[in-house]
Structures are given as C-alpha cells and as structure tokens.
Design a protein around this motif. Sequence first.
Motif, mmCIF file in Angstrom:
data_model
loop_
_atom_site.group_PDB
_atom_site.id
_atom_site.type_symbol
_atom_site.label_atom_id
_atom_site.label_comp_id
_atom_site.label_asym_id
_atom_site.label_seq_id
_atom_site.Cartn_x
_atom_site.Cartn_y
_atom_site.Cartn_z
ATOM 1 N N ASN A 1 0.831 -1.201 0.000
ATOM 2 C CA ASN A 1 0.000 0.000 0.000
ATOM 3 C C ASN A 1 0.872 1.260 0.000
ATOM 4 O O ASN A 1 0.681 2.161 -0.800
ATOM 5 C CB ASN A 1 -0.915 0.027 1.235
ATOM 6 N N TYR A 2 1.808 1.287 0.922
ATOM 7 C CA TYR A 2 2.750 2.400 0.995
ATOM 8 C C TYR A 2 3.958 1.953 1.789
ATOM 9 O O TYR A 2 3.910 0.973 2.539
ATOM 10 C CB TYR A 2 2.130 3.655 1.629
ATOM 11 N N GLY A 3 5.068 2.662 1.602
ATOM 12 C CA GLY A 3 6.294 2.269 2.281
ATOM 13 C C GLY A 3 7.175 3.452 2.619
ATOM 14 O O GLY A 3 6.979 4.568 2.112
ATOM 15 N N ASP A 4 8.122 3.203 3.501
ATOM 16 C CA ASP A 4 9.045 4.229 3.960
ATOM 17 C C ASP A 4 10.405 3.601 4.249
ATOM 18 O O ASP A 4 10.521 2.385 4.414
ATOM 19 C CB ASP A 4 8.556 4.871 5.274
ATOM 20 N N TRP A 5 11.392 4.465 4.341
ATOM 21 C CA TRP A 5 12.715 4.090 4.834
ATOM 22 C C TRP A 5 13.002 4.897 6.094
ATOM 23 O O TRP A 5 12.721 6.102 6.151
ATOM 24 C CB TRP A 5 13.800 4.373 3.800
ATOM 25 N N TYR A 6 13.577 4.225 7.081
ATOM 26 C CA TYR A 6 14.012 4.839 8.319
ATOM 27 C C TYR A 6 15.475 4.488 8.545
ATOM 28 O O TYR A 6 16.008 3.579 7.911
ATOM 29 C CB TYR A 6 13.186 4.319 9.511
ATOM 30 N N ARG A 7 16.087 5.191 9.473
ATOM 31 C CA ARG A 7 17.445 4.836 9.863
ATOM 32 C C ARG A 7 17.615 5.065 11.355
ATOM 33 O O ARG A 7 16.907 5.852 11.965
ATOM 34 C CB ARG A 7 18.485 5.638 9.077
ATOM 35 N N GLN A 8 18.577 4.344 11.886
ATOM 36 C CA GLN A 8 18.872 4.481 13.311
ATOM 37 C C GLN A 8 20.373 4.394 13.525
ATOM 38 O O GLN A 8 20.987 3.355 13.228
ATOM 39 C CB GLN A 8 18.151 3.408 14.124
ATOM 40 N N ALA A 9 20.930 5.485 14.024
ATOM 41 C CA ALA A 9 22.345 5.522 14.354
ATOM 42 C C ALA A 9 22.517 5.100 15.812
ATOM 43 O O ALA A 9 21.577 5.212 16.609
ATOM 44 C CB ALA A 9 22.893 6.925 14.137
ATOM 45 N N VAL B 1 13.477 8.729 6.819
ATOM 46 C CA VAL B 1 14.420 9.192 5.794
ATOM 47 C C VAL B 1 13.671 9.656 4.548
ATOM 48 O O VAL B 1 13.851 10.783 4.081
ATOM 49 C CB VAL B 1 15.427 8.086 5.426
ATOM 50 N N ALA B 2 12.848 8.801 3.995
ATOM 51 C CA ALA B 2 12.065 9.129 2.795
ATOM 52 C C ALA B 2 11.059 8.011 2.590
ATOM 53 O O ALA B 2 11.250 6.888 3.080
ATOM 54 C CB ALA B 2 12.953 9.300 1.575
ATOM 55 N N GLY B 3 9.996 8.321 1.852
ATOM 56 C CA GLY B 3 8.993 7.302 1.597
ATOM 57 C C GLY B 3 7.914 7.810 0.677
ATOM 58 O O GLY B 3 8.054 8.880 0.062
ATOM 59 N N ASP B 4 6.849 7.063 0.579
ATOM 60 C CA ASP B 4 5.744 7.455 -0.282
ATOM 61 C C ASP B 4 5.194 8.832 0.102
ATOM 62 O O ASP B 4 4.771 9.599 -0.777
ATOM 63 C CB ASP B 4 4.622 6.415 -0.209
ATOM 64 N N ASN C 1 22.658 9.883 -2.264
ATOM 65 C CA ASN C 1 23.743 10.541 -2.970
ATOM 66 C C ASN C 1 24.530 11.452 -2.045
ATOM 67 O O ASN C 1 24.023 11.907 -1.012
ATOM 68 C CB ASN C 1 23.182 11.357 -4.141
ATOM 69 N N ASN C 2 25.768 11.716 -2.445
ATOM 70 C CA ASN C 2 26.637 12.615 -1.687
ATOM 71 C C ASN C 2 26.602 12.272 -0.193
ATOM 72 O O ASN C 2 26.345 13.137 0.661
ATOM 73 C CB ASN C 2 26.205 14.071 -1.907
ATOM 74 N N LEU C 3 26.878 11.039 0.094
ATOM 75 C CA LEU C 3 26.772 10.557 1.467
ATOM 76 C C LEU C 3 27.805 11.204 2.373
ATOM 77 O O LEU C 3 28.928 11.545 1.936
ATOM 78 C CB LEU C 3 26.913 9.040 1.506
ATOM 79 N N LYS C 4 27.413 11.364 3.629
ATOM 80 C CA LYS C 4 28.256 12.002 4.627
ATOM 81 C C LYS C 4 28.435 11.046 5.809
ATOM 82 O O LYS C 4 27.581 10.172 6.038
ATOM 83 C CB LYS C 4 27.598 13.300 5.098
ATOM 84 N N PRO C 5 29.502 11.231 6.574
ATOM 85 C CA PRO C 5 29.724 10.336 7.724
ATOM 86 C C PRO C 5 28.529 10.298 8.672
ATOM 87 O O PRO C 5 28.248 9.240 9.264
ATOM 88 C CB PRO C 5 30.965 10.941 8.386
ATOM 89 N N GLU C 6 27.794 11.384 8.789
ATOM 90 C CA GLU C 6 26.639 11.408 9.692
ATOM 91 C C GLU C 6 25.466 10.597 9.149
ATOM 92 O O GLU C 6 24.459 10.428 9.845
ATOM 93 C CB GLU C 6 26.200 12.848 9.984
ATOM 94 N N ASP C 7 25.560 10.112 7.941
ATOM 95 C CA ASP C 7 24.534 9.218 7.395
ATOM 96 C C ASP C 7 24.743 7.773 7.840
ATOM 97 O O ASP C 7 23.913 6.907 7.546
ATOM 98 C CB ASP C 7 24.531 9.277 5.864
ATOM 99 N N THR C 8 25.848 7.525 8.527
ATOM 100 C CA THR C 8 26.121 6.178 9.012
ATOM 101 C C THR C 8 25.034 5.737 9.982
ATOM 102 O O THR C 8 24.735 6.424 10.962
ATOM 103 C CB THR C 8 27.494 6.131 9.711
#
Length: 113
Positions: A33-41, A49-52, A76-83
Amino acid sequence: QVHLVESGGGLVQAGGSLRLSCAASGSGLFVINYGDWYRQAPGSKREFVAGDRDSVRGRFTFSRDNDKKTMYLQMNNLKPEDTAVYYCNANIYHMTTGSTDYWGQGTQVTVSS
C-alpha cells in the motif's frame, strides 16, 4: 506471511552513493500500500528518511517498483553522519490477512570520511 529483505548497504566513502533495496516476498497475493525508509544511528532514535509520503528529501530519493514488489532508497553525496542501520517499512495488503505493517531486518550503511 510477508517478509521484507533489505540489501545494498555497505561501506562507502564520503561523497559516494548507494542504492538500497527492500524486496517483499511471501505466499499468496499481496500488494504494497505504501512504504518508507528509516534509519537508526547508535544512541539515536529511529528517524524517517524518505517514503511514499515524502519521496525526495534532500540527498535521499524513495521509489518503488510495484511489479517487483520492491522499494528503493537512492542516497547521494553521502556524509559520515549518514552512518546508520537503514530499515524499510511497508504497509502491505494481503488477500487473506488484510493490511499489516512490516519491517525489514535492517542493512548497515557506513560512510567513511
């Protein structure tokens, strides 16, 4: 039962790009139906992070292929804080069980400086 399996994580240098995938699999007929991306440092809360609902957020772009039942996150243009560990989340309608939220197991993204 439906499973979400992420792939595409790894180690990348700052400024590089990665594309994560999240494939839904299971028995019977179902659709995303719908989806998303999350992250956890480490030491931080899980964050969207981003999604529908918001497919382009700065350096991150969400997309999905309904025929393949797969969601993607282009980074794109990934940064160390994206870890972080990146997780996909999907609300899936299954013909026998109705709508259910599922989470993937997570994939590690490490950005070196």
